[in-house]
Design an enzyme around this catalytic site. Structure first.
Site, PDB file in Angstrom:
ATOM      1  N   LYS A 133     -10.431   0.438  -1.972  1.00 20.91           N
ATOM      2  CA  LYS A 133     -10.463   0.064  -0.555  1.00 20.91           C
ATOM      3  C   LYS A 133     -11.779   0.485   0.099  1.00 20.91           C
ATOM      4  O   LYS A 133     -12.183   1.642   0.026  1.00 20.91           O
ATOM      5  CB  LYS A 133      -9.273   0.722   0.161  1.00 20.91           C
ATOM      6  CG  LYS A 133      -9.098   0.314   1.615  1.00 20.91           C
ATOM      7  CD  LYS A 133      -7.870   1.018   2.193  1.00 20.91           C
ATOM      8  CE  LYS A 133      -7.642   0.668   3.645  1.00 20.91           C
ATOM      9  NZ  LYS A 133      -6.485   1.421   4.211  1.00 20.91           N
ATOM     10  N   GLU A 154       0.846  -1.189   0.000  1.00 22.04           N
ATOM     11  CA  GLU A 154       0.000   0.000   0.000  1.00 22.04           C
ATOM     12  C   GLU A 154       0.886   1.245   0.000  1.00 22.04           C
ATOM     13  O   GLU A 154       1.934   1.277   0.655  1.00 22.04           O
ATOM     14  CB  GLU A 154      -0.888  -0.003   1.239  1.00 22.04           C
ATOM     15  CG  GLU A 154      -1.862   1.168   1.307  1.00 22.04           C
ATOM     16  CD  GLU A 154      -2.677   1.174   2.592  1.00 22.04           C
ATOM     17  OE1 GLU A 154      -3.804   1.690   2.575  1.00 22.04           O
ATOM     18  OE2 GLU A 154      -2.181   0.662   3.623  1.00 22.04           O
ATOM     19  N   CYS A 211      -4.736  -3.462   3.382  1.00 26.07           N
ATOM     20  CA  CYS A 211      -4.373  -3.070   4.748  1.00 26.07           C
ATOM     21  C   CYS A 211      -5.490  -3.258   5.790  1.00 26.07           C
ATOM     22  O   CYS A 211      -5.737  -4.368   6.243  1.00 26.07           O
ATOM     23  CB  CYS A 211      -3.860  -1.631   4.740  1.00 26.07           C
ATOM     24  SG  CYS A 211      -2.883  -1.205   6.210  1.00 26.07           S
TER      25      CYS A 211
END
Length: 270
Positions: free
Chosen positions: A113, A43, A156
């Protein structure tokens, strides 16, 4: 699916697009020399800096990052995951976007995300990702590859939400990517155990590229890019410096674990 080597890249990215792409290229080339054919970048690999800078430069970062990923995949004839970079959205914000690129440079999968990191940590660091990032609204898709397995993307903070990974496994995923810039404070306690849990409960391989070290101001990340097998065994750990975690992805191991522990067949609630 056949046996092959995968690599999780570990970087210390900075607020410098050119330097970050140069670092990423070196590590991709190193992974290729070691035999990896599926490679993941962490990321924020192409830019890790102040949120205002990120938004202001988002169009340039996105354009350069996507051109870079396609060029690297074509040059080395690999499948490449670019794990989280800003793409301009609406409302003056960006999407934190991960993409999967094939050996001919074609985009195979794209994920925005969904879970945003809005957390005040006890070490004094405050994170408010939703201040500059617009949350995606769709579950990631699974890309079916005869050679590499069925690949699912995440980013993440997603790793704390097991329902996302259960959706991926229900869709047939066998390899889960978790590119991250995990904080040093939470990483020491949660990073490894969360990745092992996602691998075990879904009987999937987990490939987790990571950021490490100090990036800017007080931003510090945990490192320890990992590759985890479907039993939860750590196959490779990149430690706390820039480098690689490389391990074999074995279809026979996947089949063995799924036969020994057929959890996915025993689900009651969907």
């Amino acid at each position: 699916m056949k046996s092959y080597l995968a690599a999780a890249v570990q970087m210390t990215s900075q607020p410098n697009l050119e330097a970050n792409l140069a670092q990423a290229e070196e590590l991709i080339e190193l992974a290729v020399r070691r035999g990896a054919v599926l490679i993941g970048l962490p990321e924020n690999f192409s830019f890790l800096g102040d949120d205002r800078e990120k938004v202001a430069q988002a169009a340039t970062i996105a354009e350069r990052t996507e051109a870079f990923l396609k060029r690297m995949a074509q040059r080395f004839q690999i499948t490449l995951v670019g794990g989280g970079y800003p793409v301009p959205a609406t409302e003056g914000k960006v999407y934190n976007t991960a993409v999967l690129i094939g050996p001919t440079g074609e985009e195979l999968s794209r994920y925005q995300k969904v879970h945003l990191f809005d957390v005040d940590l006890p070490d004094g660091n405050i994170y408010h990702e939703s201040g500059t990032v617009l949350a995606g609204r769709q579950l990631p898709s699974v890309y079916p590859s005869k050679e590499l397995g069925n690949i699912g993307l995440s980013v993440c903070y997603d790793v704390r939400f097991p329902e996302l990974y259960r959706a991926l496994s229900q869709a047939g995923a066998t390899v889960l990517f978790v590119p991250a810039a995990f904080t040093a404070f939470t990483g020491k306690d949660h990073w490894q155990v969360l990745l092992q849990a996602r691998a075990i409960e879904n009987t999937c391989y987990v490939i987790a590229p990571a950021q490490t070290g100090i990036h800017y101001a007080r931003r510090q990340t945990h490192g320890h890019a990992l590759i985890v097998d479907p039993w939860g065994t750590i196959l490779a750990d990149a430690g706390d410096r820039p480098g690689l975690a490389i391990a074999a992805i074995e279809p026979s191991r996947l089949e063995q674990v799924r036969q020994q522990m057929p959890c996915l067949q025993h689900r009651v609630f969907f």
